[in-house]
Design an enzyme around this catalytic site. Structure first.
Site, PDB file in Angstrom:
ATOM      1  N   GLY A  31      18.831   9.632  85.684  1.00  0.00           N
ATOM      2  CA  GLY A  31      17.544   9.470  85.239  1.00  0.00           C
ATOM      3  C   GLY A  31      17.041   7.809  85.061  1.00  0.00           C
ATOM      4  O   GLY A  31      18.167   6.913  85.357  1.00  0.00           O
ATOM      5  N   HIS A  37      18.376   3.306  92.638  1.00  0.00           N
ATOM      6  CA  HIS A  37      18.072   4.718  92.649  1.00  0.00           C
ATOM      7  C   HIS A  37      17.200   4.776  93.850  1.00  0.00           C
ATOM      8  O   HIS A  37      17.695   5.708  94.748  1.00  0.00           O
ATOM      9  CB  HIS A  37      17.679   5.316  91.458  1.00  0.00           C
ATOM     10  CG  HIS A  37      18.517   5.432  90.424  1.00  0.00           C
ATOM     11  ND1 HIS A  37      18.186   4.873  89.313  1.00  0.00           N
ATOM     12  CD2 HIS A  37      19.581   5.963  90.038  1.00  0.00           C
ATOM     13  CE1 HIS A  37      19.125   4.842  88.331  1.00  0.00           C
ATOM     14  NE2 HIS A  37      19.940   5.552  88.975  1.00  0.00           N
TER      15      HIS A  37
END
Ligand code: PAF
Length: 286
Positions: A31, A37
């Site tokens: 996260g 990402h």
């Protein structure tokens, strides 16, 4: 976008996707998503039909004095970014469902963790290999994408997939950098403006090493000493390791005759940063 927080539901959904003859691409994360990402997600979307992103801060890969409790989190923002990126499924299990009471089974790769980060973070790669195995068994992907910034992690996972015959293609994705060269990382959120030059010393060390190797320097210790001195000039830095190593075995290389990887980990005050770069001698350089 579907959000699944339950192991069984994710497994059933994966079976269903597979039964339709569709392929699953998987991007595991902890996260606090950043552009790095998002580039993994892009890669995954090109590889498979359905993109599954997991968000799980894995307690098994943090040591007792590490930043598990303070690891940056912003699930609402992560879900917004995932939605914008057209992720199909976000898998967000909690700690209790992945590691149930009386949990006993771990995956341990033998040699590759005995270098670089594995020496400073005992148990880290056992925690990573274990959670990635579990996530593979839950998400059942055909493809899984990992960033090359975590060079040793990628090597450990490739080895594990090969050794344990996982029928999954592992895809490496190049490190994304900020404009000034700093490798993107969730932990960059810890850095103050004043610490930025110290944080940049990792990238500057790699660029310096790359350039001097290209110009014919073969002596790894000489290079490591030179960049160590540069990094130590910043008062907040503490070097965990700087290594010039074989790209496959991660064994230290003394004399550079072919492409090697330079990898380093440096603490800037309490923030531990890692980075790496391939160094390739220019055989035509006179
Ligand atoms: O690279 C990471 O974010 C983590 O190590 C991973 C692969 C998601 C396992 O927890």
């Amino acid at each position: 976008m579907e959000i699944i927080d339950n192991v069984k539901d994710m497994q059933l959904r994966a079976d269903e996707i597979r039964s339709f003859g569709k392929t699953i691409a998987f991007v595991p994360t902890m996260g606090f998503l950043h552009k790095g990402h998002l580039s993994l997600i892009e890669k995954g979307k090109k590889a498979g039909d359905i993109l599954v992103l997991s968000i799980f801060v894995n307690p098994a890969q943090f040591g007792p004095n590490e930043d598990f409790d303070s690891y940056p989190k912003n699930i609402a923002r992560d879900l917004e970014l995932a939605e914008k990126q057209c992720v199909d499924i976000v898998f967000t299990p909690d700690k209790e469902s992945l590691y149930q009471k009386n949990y006993q089974t771990y995956v341990d790769v033998n040699d590759l963790p005995n270098h670089l980060c594995g020496l400073c973070r005992p148990g880290f790669f056992k925690g990573v290999a274990t959670v990635v195995t579990k996530l593979f068994n839950i998400v059942k992907p055909h493809y899984a994408v990992f960033g090359e910034k975590d060079y040793q992690q990628l090597a450990v996972i490739r080895q594990m997939v090969k050794d344990l015959d996982f029928d999954i293609k592992i895809i490496g994705s190049p490190t994304l950098r900020e404009e000034d060269g700093l490798a993107m990382s969730s932990r960059n959120a810890y850095l103050t403006k004043e610490q930025r030059p110290a944080a940049l010393s990792l990238y500057n060390a790699l660029v310096k090493a790359r350039d001097i190797v290209k110009k014919g320097e073969k002596n790894a210790s000489k290079i490591i000493n030179s960049v160590s001195m540069d990094i130590k000039k910043y008062k907040d830095t503490q070097i965990d390791y700087i290594s010039i190593c074989d790209p496959y075995t991660l064994e230290d290389v003394d004399i550079i005759e072919e492409s090697v990887v330079m990898a380093l980990a440096v603490k800037v005050k309490t923030t531990r940063l890692i980075d790496n770069m391939v160094l390739t001698p220019d055989l035509n350089y006179i």
